[in-house]
Each structure stands twice: as C-alpha cells, then as structure tokens.
Design a protein around this motif. Structure first.
Motif, PDB file in Angstrom:
ATOM      1  N   ALA A  11       0.823  -1.209   0.000  1.00  0.00           N
ATOM      2  CA  ALA A  11       0.000   0.000   0.000  1.00  0.00           C
ATOM      3  C   ALA A  11       0.857   1.259   0.000  1.00  0.00           C
ATOM      4  CB  ALA A  11      -0.939  -0.003   1.204  1.00  0.00           C
ATOM      5  N   ALA A  12       2.025   1.197   0.656  1.00  0.00           N
ATOM      6  CA  ALA A  12       2.912   2.363   0.745  1.00  0.00           C
ATOM      7  C   ALA A  12       3.858   2.486  -0.441  1.00  0.00           C
ATOM      8  CB  ALA A  12       3.721   2.286   2.040  1.00  0.00           C
ATOM      9  N   ALA A  13       3.972   1.431  -1.245  1.00  0.00           N
ATOM     10  CA  ALA A  13       4.956   1.401  -2.335  1.00  0.00           C
ATOM     11  C   ALA A  13       4.503   2.247  -3.527  1.00  0.00           C
ATOM     12  CB  ALA A  13       5.182  -0.037  -2.792  1.00  0.00           C
ATOM     13  N   ARG A  14       5.483   2.719  -4.299  1.00  0.00           N
ATOM     14  CA  ARG A  14       5.196   3.298  -5.608  1.00  0.00           C
ATOM     15  C   ARG A  14       5.044   2.112  -6.561  1.00  0.00           C
ATOM     16  NH1 ARG A  14       9.172   8.116  -7.136  1.00  0.00           N
ATOM     17  NH2 ARG A  14       7.751   8.054  -8.902  1.00  0.00           N
ATOM     18  N   GLN A  15       3.828   1.673  -6.736  1.00  0.00           N
ATOM     19  CA  GLN A  15       3.575   0.387  -7.384  1.00  0.00           C
ATOM     20  C   GLN A  15       4.008   0.348  -8.846  1.00  0.00           C
ATOM     21  OE1 GLN A  15      -0.475  -0.790  -6.516  1.00  0.00           O
ATOM     22  NE2 GLN A  15      -0.166  -0.569  -4.305  1.00  0.00           N
ATOM     23  N   GLU A  16       4.157   1.536  -9.450  1.00  0.00           N
ATOM     24  CA  GLU A  16       4.627   1.564 -10.838  1.00  0.00           C
ATOM     25  C   GLU A  16       6.086   1.142 -10.975  1.00  0.00           C
ATOM     26  OE1 GLU A  16       5.167   5.828  -9.278  1.00  0.00           O
ATOM     27  OE2 GLU A  16       3.769   4.141  -9.013  1.00  0.00           O
ATOM     28  N   ASN A  17       6.782   0.956  -9.861  1.00  0.00           N
ATOM     29  CA  ASN A  17       8.181   0.508  -9.896  1.00  0.00           C
ATOM     30  C   ASN A  17       8.323  -1.010  -9.883  1.00  0.00           C
ATOM     31  OD1 ASN A  17       9.097   3.140  -9.882  1.00  0.00           O
ATOM     32  ND2 ASN A  17       9.338   3.224  -7.666  1.00  0.00           N
TER      33      ASN A  17
END
Length: 199
Positions: free
Chosen positions: A131-137
């Motif tokens: 949830a906290a991650a920059r998921q596009e990475n």
C-alpha cells in the motif's frame, strides 16, 4: 572534524535523514552499480562510546570499545534497506553472491559514506508495504534490463510478488569528509571501533 566521535556523529546524521539516493554495488559478471533509494537504517539509538586504543600505523582495526550506531549499545548490528523489483538483475546477483556496498554522498555535509557487507533478499510485499509502495516501480514485463524492440515495448503489471526488500547487514562503514581539511575514518562491526585513514 578532528575526532572519531565527530565524524561518527556526522555519519549518523546522514543515515538518520532517510529516504535518500544511494548507489548500490553488487557482483555480477563484473562489478555492477545502480542508483537506488535507501529507505531505512535499522537498529537502536547510539549509546555512550569510549574511543578504542588506536591501531599501529598501517595496522588493522582493533576490536575497540563497543560503539552503538543505529545498532545496539553494546556494538550490535546495523542494517540498511532498499526496495527493488524482484525480477531485476541485482536480485539474481545478490542471491548468487551476497557481497554488496552502498555509497551515499551528502552535498551539504560534504560527506561520503560507504557501507559494505552482505545482503539478504526477501521477495513479496506485506499488505502495508504494498500500500505504501510506488507500485509503478514493480512488475514490469518483460523484466527490467531485457532487450526490447523499441522504447515503449513493455507493460506494467504491478503485483506484490514483484516487490523485493534488500537488507544489507553492514560489516564496515567508511566515512570521507571533504571539507576544508579532508578526513577519512573506518568503523567495523561488531564493536564499531574506528580508525583514521589517509583521505
């Protein structure tokens, strides 16, 4: 910076101001480096420290008195944490050979930190981490670094299983201060005894 305590405190300030850009070095077919975001330096607050006996010139570092630095007050561990896509070459490299280094430059402090040790890789993200991650990475297809026909010939399929945490168990911390008077020191686990080096 004229004492080991002063240069240690400067390094502590840099590692306490995260996240920050760093360079991660690994061993693949040869030395490999890439820019990463240092997310965390884990451990307890620094405790009281008594300077160890200085080593003989040209000698190895002595065990020294325990030094706490984001590690336990009896000279415990320091861990540095970065996140990456689980399909990257660096993950495969670290699984094959866990030796690694992190290099940090702080322009305002004119301070370079080099953290060396062995890395552990854990794949998959908890619900909170995801949830906290920059998921596009995370979750590029084909995998990062693969040859493609043109610049946009890839797609993003974000998924928690594409997330990896790299934790560096730091064995040595080398600090270089490029102020008016250059100073360089090295601190080694487990006691974090320090010694001056020629800058």
């Amino acid at each position: 910076m004229e004492t080991l305590d002063e240069i240690w405190a400067a390094a502590e300030a840099v590692l306490g101001a995260l996240p920050r850009v760093a360079v991660l070095g690994t061993v693949g077919d040869g030395p490999e480096m890439r820019v990463v975001m240092l997310r965390e330096a884990r451990g307890e607050a620094r405790g009281a420290w008594q300077p160890p006996e200085p080593p003989a010139p040209g000698g190895r570092l002595p065990p020294g008195s325990p030094r706490g630095f984001f590690g336990s007050k009896d000279g415990g561990a320091l861990e540095a944490v970065v996140h990456t896509d689980a399909a990257t070459a660096k993950v495969a490299e670290l699984k094959a050979d866990p030796r690694a280094a992190l290099l940090i430059w702080d322009e305002a402090a004119a301070l370079q930190l080099r953290l060396t040790g062995r890395a552990r890789v854990e794949t998959g993200a908890s619900a909170a981490d995801w949830a906290a991650a920059r998921q596009e990475n995370y979750g590029k297809q084909p995998a990062p670094g693969m040859v493609i026909a043109e610049g946009g010939a890839w797609e993003l399929r974000p998924a928690p299983e594409a997330f990896a945490t790299v934790t560096l168990d730091v064995a040595a911390l080398e600090v270089l201060h490029l102020g008016a008077a250059h100073r360089r020191a090295r601190f080694e686990a487990p006691g974090w005894g320090g010694a001056w080096l020629v800058p």
